[in-house]
Design a protein around this motif. Structure first.
Motif, PDB file in Angstrom:
ATOM      1  N   ALA A  39       0.845  -1.205  -0.056  1.00  9.53           N
ATOM      2  CA  ALA A  39       0.019   0.147   0.074  1.00  9.53           C
ATOM      3  C   ALA A  39       0.786   1.144   0.138  1.00  9.53           C
ATOM      4  N   THR A  62      -4.265   0.489  -1.856  1.00 10.69           N
ATOM      5  CA  THR A  62      -3.698  -0.873  -1.597  1.00 10.69           C
ATOM      6  C   THR A  62      -3.530  -1.595  -2.900  1.00 10.69           C
ATOM      7  N   ASP A  63      -2.546  -2.201  -3.070  1.00 11.34           N
ATOM      8  CA  ASP A  63      -2.406  -3.187  -4.069  1.00 11.34           C
ATOM      9  C   ASP A  63      -3.535  -4.073  -4.360  1.00 11.34           C
ATOM     10  N   ARG A  67      -5.364  -6.621  -0.826  1.00 13.39           N
ATOM     11  CA  ARG A  67      -6.615  -6.069   0.004  1.00 13.39           C
ATOM     12  C   ARG A  67      -6.945  -6.769   0.715  1.00 13.39           C
ATOM     13  N   ASN A  71      -3.502  -4.162   5.429  1.00 13.01           N
ATOM     14  CA  ASN A  71      -2.521  -3.024   4.958  1.00 13.01           C
ATOM     15  C   ASN A  71      -2.953  -1.629   4.811  1.00 13.01           C
ATOM     16  N   GLY A  72      -4.063  -1.391   4.355  1.00 14.94           N
ATOM     17  CA  GLY A  72      -4.546  -0.210   4.228  1.00 14.94           C
ATOM     18  C   GLY A  72      -5.023   0.427   5.587  1.00 14.94           C
TER      19      GLY A  72
END
Length: 123
Positions: A39, A62-63, A67, A71-72
């Motif tokens: 991210a 976020t990639d 997701r 991570n976000g």
């Protein structure tokens, strides 16, 4: 970042980041997962009469493949902690009207309130 800002080519992106860092105190951070970017967030500290001292999140993504793994949340929490440590009272952002999943994330997972609409006009 290219998943979020698909309209930018590499050179334009790099030029805009450099200009924003120099003129707007733009900060860019990435969260890595097993050596790969999971991210990224770009933000700038601001002061306005409406919000007072706050941090504006300009870019946050976020990639697609990473997701729903926290991570976000980790990266946006980092921004909130940065704001607190640097004496800013809040964190604000805008999100496209069509991004219902992102809106649920901001409101339900991160505790953000929907406080306004953002209007734009090209000149």
């Amino acid at each position: 970042m290219n998943q979020l800002r698909t309209h930018l080519d590499r050179d334009t992106y790099l030029d805009l980041v450099a200009e924003a860092q120099e003129m707007e105190r733009y900060k860019l951070f990435a969260l890595y997962d097993n050596g790969e970017i999971a991210a990224v967030v770009g933000f700038k500290p601001m002061v306005t009469l409406y919000y007072g001292r706050f941090v504006w999140v300009c870019d946050f993504v976020t990639d697609n493949q990473k997701r729903s793994k926290g991570n976000g949340k980790k990266l946006l929490t980092f921004v909130q902690e940065w704001a607190t440590q640097n004496n800013y009272q809040s964190v604000s952002l805008s999100s496209g009207l069509h991004r219902a999943g992102a809106h649920r994330f901001y409101q339900e997972k991160m505790g953000y309130d929907k406080v306004s609409y953002v209007f734009k006009r090209n000149v």
